[in-house]
Design a protein around this motif. Structure first.
Motif, PDB file in Angstrom:
ATOM      1  N   TYR A  58       0.844  -1.190   0.000  1.00  0.00           N
ATOM      2  CA  TYR A  58       0.000   0.000   0.000  1.00  0.00           C
ATOM      3  C   TYR A  58       0.881   1.242   0.000  1.00  0.00           C
ATOM      4  O   TYR A  58       1.907   1.298   0.677  1.00  0.00           O
ATOM      5  N   GLU A  60       0.679   5.098   1.066  1.00  0.00           N
ATOM      6  CA  GLU A  60      -0.169   5.924   1.913  1.00  0.00           C
ATOM      7  C   GLU A  60       0.505   7.251   2.238  1.00  0.00           C
ATOM      8  O   GLU A  60       1.732   7.370   2.216  1.00  0.00           O
ATOM      9  N   ASN A  97      -2.781   2.038  -4.326  1.00  0.00           N
ATOM     10  CA  ASN A  97      -2.500   3.451  -4.105  1.00  0.00           C
ATOM     11  C   ASN A  97      -3.645   4.065  -3.309  1.00  0.00           C
ATOM     12  O   ASN A  97      -4.755   4.223  -3.810  1.00  0.00           O
ATOM     13  N   LYS A  98      -3.371   4.428  -2.070  1.00  0.00           N
ATOM     14  CA  LYS A  98      -4.401   5.014  -1.218  1.00  0.00           C
ATOM     15  C   LYS A  98      -4.279   6.531  -1.149  1.00  0.00           C
ATOM     16  O   LYS A  98      -4.838   7.166  -0.252  1.00  0.00           O
ATOM     17  N   THR A  99      -3.554   7.112  -2.098  1.00  0.00           N
ATOM     18  CA  THR A  99      -3.398   8.568  -2.138  1.00  0.00           C
ATOM     19  C   THR A  99      -4.138   9.131  -3.344  1.00  0.00           C
ATOM     20  O   THR A  99      -4.588   8.388  -4.223  1.00  0.00           O
ATOM     21  N   ASP A 100      -4.203  10.440  -3.414  1.00  0.00           N
ATOM     22  CA  ASP A 100      -4.840  11.092  -4.557  1.00  0.00           C
ATOM     23  C   ASP A 100      -3.785  11.575  -5.555  1.00  0.00           C
ATOM     24  O   ASP A 100      -4.027  12.505  -6.319  1.00  0.00           O
ATOM     25  N   ASN A 129      -5.710   6.516  -6.184  1.00  0.00           N
ATOM     26  CA  ASN A 129      -6.604   5.485  -5.631  1.00  0.00           C
ATOM     27  C   ASN A 129      -6.745   4.270  -6.546  1.00  0.00           C
ATOM     28  O   ASN A 129      -7.750   3.552  -6.481  1.00  0.00           O
ATOM     29  N   GLU A 130      -5.747   4.008  -7.357  1.00  0.00           N
ATOM     30  CA  GLU A 130      -5.792   2.886  -8.306  1.00  0.00           C
ATOM     31  C   GLU A 130      -4.960   1.716  -7.794  1.00  0.00           C
ATOM     32  O   GLU A 130      -3.955   1.901  -7.112  1.00  0.00           O
TER      33      GLU A 130
END
Length: 352
Positions: A58, A60, A97-100, A129-130
């Motif tokens: 992940y 983050e 990807n947990k970011t923008d 977010n992909e």
């Protein structure tokens, strides 16, 4: 999934780091069980072709505008988890990807297709977010059929990093903490008791400066492994006090005639890496030993840390705590904090 990856035999294969990848900021990775082992009689076990290891990582957001890789949600760290495989294995990484922001993961030292390159050049990255799968393959050295000439295998001390954040070369991701260690072993290699990862990135070690740099610990006589990596725009030299190693793939001499130089310091250019093993305190005893960049202006501004070698029973040796206290009380010259690192403009364009 990478077209070259194959479904492999996974039964009864347990890596000494449980799922091939564990790490926490500033801590050693202890040994566990081995994946593959030396065959009876001391010969090297053969690679088990087609073994595929699957992990999820992940990306983050971290405090102060930093980013990190982690093996679980909420567990991102700088550096990211240490990944470890044997020659002949394939590592399949599902990157969430947990970011923008745009991010990726790009390896050194292993094989991959253009789909797993991790660079915008090949449209290989995670959008905001992909989720995307990256597949890395490794191989053993092979005879060329021309006498004693061999093509190299994948064994070595490598690393991985972002190649998409900030610019097409991942300059923003590297500046903000998206990097980690990668070790590819040959079957039959001697496994360490502890592994330390030290990333020299501009004026920081693991995105910290003294006295907040990692304190790596081992007991007298333990086999410890170092993986040194450099990023950023500065040249560094990694020096370990009171210990030395052979300048080759493992840090060990392979016999009395081995011509490998014996060193205790080695240059690190941005993007380079090396590793070695030593016996903690061998010939010098326990104590608080320094590791640092030997570019004087870099060590003066905080590119230094402590390798604490405890007594064999784990107790603190005489004078060690006093040395640690002096280290923490020392005032280093001014250097920018990691939080002050400017965020590079998110763009696909190259800049002159």
């Amino acid at each position: 999934m990478d077209k070259h990856a194959q479904t492999g035999w996974l039964q009864n294969l347990v890596n000494r780091r449980s799922v091939l990848a564990t790490a926490t900021v500033g801590l050693a990775v202890p040994a566990a069980m081995t994946l593959g082992a030396a065959a009876p009689g001391g010969s090297t076990a053969q690679a088990q072709t087609g073994v595929v290891k699957k992990i999820t990582m992940y990306v983050e957001d971290l405090p102060n505008g930093l980013l990190g890789y982690g093996l679980e949600p909420g567990k991102a760290s700088i550096p990211g988890p240490l990944l470890e495989i044997y020659e002949g294995d394939t590592l399949e990484i599902t990157l969430v990807n947990k970011t923008d922001e745009r991010v990726s993961i790009h390896p050194h030292g292993v094989d991959y297709s253009v789909e797993s390159d991790g660079s915008p050049l090949n449209a290989s990255f995670n959008g905001p977010n992909e989720t995307r799968v990256y597949t890395w393959r490794s191989r053993e050295m092979a005879s060329t059929g021309h006498g004693r000439l061999y093509t190299p295998g994948s064994a070595g001390y490598w690393h991985y990093h972002d190649h998409a954040n900030g610019t097409d070369h991942g300059t923003g991701g590297l500046a903000r903490g998206l990097y980690g260690g990668l070790i590819v072993r040959r079957r039959g290699d001697v496994l360490p008791d502890r592994t330390f990862v030290a990333v020299l990135n501009d004026q920081f070690i693991n995105h910290k400066k003294a006295p907040d740099t990692p304190m790596f610990e081992a007991n007298l006589g333990q086999r410890v492994e170092w993986l040194a990596i450099a990023h950023g725009t500065s040249l560094h030299t990694f020096h370990l006090h009171a210990h030395r190693w052979a300048d080759n793939r493992t840090g060990y001499l392979e016999g009395p005639a081995d011509p490998s130089p014996i060193i205790d310091i080695k240059d690190l250019n941005p993007g380079s890496s090396f590793g070695f093993q030593v016996i903690a305190g061998q010939g010098v005893g326990p104590g608080a030993w320094m590791y640092h960049c030997h570019v004087q202006s870099h060590s003066d501004t905080g590119m230094a840390g402590i390798f604490l070698v405890r007594n064999a029973d784990g107790s603190m040796p005489p004078g060690a705590q006093e040395a640690i206290d002096r280290f923490h009380g020392h005032v280093h010259a001014s250097a920018p904090s990691a939080a002050d690192t400017p965020r590079t403009d998110e763009s696909h364009a190259h800049h002159n």
